[in-house]
Design an enzyme around this catalytic site. Structure first.
Site, mmCIF file in Angstrom:
data_model
loop_
_atom_site.group_PDB
_atom_site.id
_atom_site.type_symbol
_atom_site.label_atom_id
_atom_site.label_comp_id
_atom_site.label_asym_id
_atom_site.label_seq_id
_atom_site.Cartn_x
_atom_site.Cartn_y
_atom_site.Cartn_z
ATOM 1 N N SER A 100 0.814 -1.209 0.000
ATOM 2 C CA SER A 100 0.000 0.000 0.000
ATOM 3 C C SER A 100 0.851 1.263 0.000
ATOM 4 O O SER A 100 1.597 1.531 -0.930
ATOM 5 C CB SER A 100 -0.966 -0.038 1.189
ATOM 6 O OG SER A 100 -1.909 1.003 1.111
ATOM 7 N N ASP A 239 -2.697 6.402 -3.513
ATOM 8 C CA ASP A 239 -1.533 5.776 -2.898
ATOM 9 C C ASP A 239 -1.029 4.649 -3.797
ATOM 10 O O ASP A 239 -1.543 4.425 -4.899
ATOM 11 C CB ASP A 239 -1.833 5.298 -1.480
ATOM 12 C CG ASP A 239 -2.779 4.111 -1.439
ATOM 13 O OD1 ASP A 239 -3.509 3.899 -2.423
ATOM 14 O OD2 ASP A 239 -2.801 3.398 -0.423
ATOM 15 N N ASP A 241 -1.222 1.455 -4.013
ATOM 16 C CA ASP A 241 -2.069 0.378 -4.544
ATOM 17 C C ASP A 241 -3.457 0.859 -4.929
ATOM 18 O O ASP A 241 -4.315 0.055 -5.295
ATOM 19 C CB ASP A 241 -2.154 -0.794 -3.562
ATOM 20 C CG ASP A 241 -2.995 -0.486 -2.334
ATOM 21 O OD1 ASP A 241 -3.032 0.688 -1.916
ATOM 22 O OD2 ASP A 241 -3.604 -1.417 -1.769
ATOM 23 N N ASP A 243 -6.047 2.212 -3.265
ATOM 24 C CA ASP A 243 -7.265 2.118 -2.458
ATOM 25 C C ASP A 243 -7.470 3.332 -1.562
ATOM 26 O O ASP A 243 -8.456 3.412 -0.837
ATOM 27 C CB ASP A 243 -7.299 0.822 -1.637
ATOM 28 C CG ASP A 243 -6.188 0.727 -0.598
ATOM 29 O OD1 ASP A 243 -5.321 1.620 -0.554
ATOM 30 O OD2 ASP A 243 -6.186 -0.255 0.170
#
Length: 444
Positions: A100, A239, A241, A243
């Site tokens: 992430s 960000d 990833d 999400d």
């Protein structure tokens, strides 16, 4: 008790602890053993742009194949894209290789169930139980096969665009999109451009080690500068990833997850589509709670983590929730946090109401909030120390009904997070430092 899985899968520094190729291989096998008991025997794997993604993708692929599951590789794709395509392909599960918002030298592995939601606790515990067993391999004719989903990006782009009203357009808007050199680099700019916006892209040249490096939703300086430099109408920062989302108005002011929640809740209320209320977390700004209350919108707090936000949403039967860090859940538009879709919903609301972006948060006054991380030593729990309790109570009395104090321990290191919130920034800072100094003195 969990040994490997945390609140968001398995995560750590590459090559040490849990994030090793050996563990990834056996994790693929263990997950395959559990997931192959019913269903289609297909698993989708996506990843972000970290250099270690190649390593963990190969190890997971081998482990899943050894357990007899077929693997479909997506390459670099956002976490919510994996959740979406897991549903549409009716796969047994989706796997995301990502840490992430963490630096490139960390990585993680998390799973989605066949309906695109995070795995139930029982399934994760069953996988951990398999990890304790010796690894075996199915006979050769039962080994899983591996293929690639060549049109994964196109499928997800169309899905994202489908969340924008067909009778609206983003024509006339200039938007800066920051992809954090992460998994949305080849997705997000196309989505907003195809909806009609003029897009200035930053953070779209990943090299394996620059993910989240001075760009993206956790480092807002680059996009704030770009919005003002290009005289854009707003900015969208994702960000690594994809999400999380943070936004920027045309003056370079950051619009965080709490403010985005407010925009979405007010839009749903005005259209008569709001179900129940809004779920935030213990870290959600008091200003959000008071602003929603003024509009007669119920508000509830969960523990920190989008997993807990989801649990409380399901418990209450509500649809909208999230975190101030930018995890936004709208269960009418997906099963997990999706930065691109959240941005689309905000822009749709803005276009429908005919307001400039900064006017969308009128009625919400954010309270100053100070967070201090304090390292403590020894085995004693600082939350139970009488002097720490006393310092917290003293601060709460001084703040009265116009402030909050939250103390919580990190789940990964000996840190106490001291959060103080109130109407006066100077007072809030002083009280946070007072509590932090108490922890340092008595728990050193």
């Amino acid at each position: 008790m969990r040994k490997f899985f945390g609140t968001d899968g398995i995560r750590g520094k590459v090559g040490s602890g849990t994030m090793t190729p050996e563990l990834a291989l056996k994790l693929g096998w263990a997950a395959g053993r559990v997931l192959s008991r019913t269903g289609t025997r297909k698993v989708i794997i996506g990843k972000d742009t970290r250099i270690s993604g190649y390593l963990f993708e190969s190890a997971l692929e081998a482990g899943l194949s050894a357990a007899g599951l077929n693997v479909m590789l997506m390459g670099p794709m956002p976490t919510p894209a994996v959740a979406y395509l897991t549903r549409t392909f009716r796969a047994e599960a989706g796997v995301v290789i990502s840490a992430s918002h963490n630096p490139y030298y960390d990585n993680g592995i998390k799973f989605f169930s066949t309906d695109g939601s995070k795995l139930d606790d029982e399934v994760e515990l069953a996988i951990e139980a398999e990890l304790e067993k010796p690894m075996e391999c199915v006979e050769s004719r039962l080994l899983g096969k591996v293929s690639r989903i060549d049109d994964a990006a196109g499928r997800y782009i169309e899905y994202c665009k489908g969340n924008f009203p067909a009778d609206q357009t983003l024509e006339g808007l200039k938007i800066v999109v920051d992809c954090a050199h992460g998994a949305t680099y080849h997705i997000a700019p196309s989505v907003f451009r195809e909806l009609g916006a003029e897009v200035i892209s930053i953070g779209v040249t990943p090299n394996g080690i620059n993910i989240n490096d001075k760009v993206g939703a956790t480092s807002m300086g680059a996009i704030c500068a770009a919005v003002t430099e290009h005289q854009a109408d707003l900015g969208i920062a994702l960000d690594g990833d994809g999400d999380r989302i943070m936004m920027v108005d045309r003056h370079g002011n950051v619009i965080d997850g709490d403010q985005i929640l407010y925009i979405l809740a007010c839009e749903a209320q005005s259209r008569g589509t709001l179900t129940g209320g809004v779920v935030g977390t213990q870290m959600s700004n008091l200003g959000l709670e008071l602003a929603l209350k003024a509009r007669d919108i119920p508000f509830a707090r969960s523990k920190v983590g989008d997993r807990y936000v989801m649990e409380l949403l399901k418990e209450k039967g509500w649809r909208i929730g999230g975190e101030n860090s930018g995890h936004i859940l709208d269960l009418d538009h997906g099963t997990t946090g999706d930065g691109i879709v959240a941005g689309i919903l905000v822009l749709a609301a803005m276009q429908r109401q005919g307001k400039p972006f900064e006017a969308m948060v009128d009625g919400l006054t954010m309270f100053p909030q100070v967070l201090v991380n304090v390292r403590f030593e020894g085995k004693d729990d600082p939350l139970l120390h009488p002097e720490v309790i006393g310092a917290k109570e003293q601060a709460e009395v001084q703040l009265g009904e116009t402030g909050r104090v939250l103390l919580r321990k990190s789940g990964t290191e000996p840190l106490l997070r001291v959060m103080v919130e109130g109407a006066d920034a100077t007072e809030v800072t002083a009280l946070a430092n007072m509590i932090a100094d108490t922890v340092k003195r008595v728990c050193a």
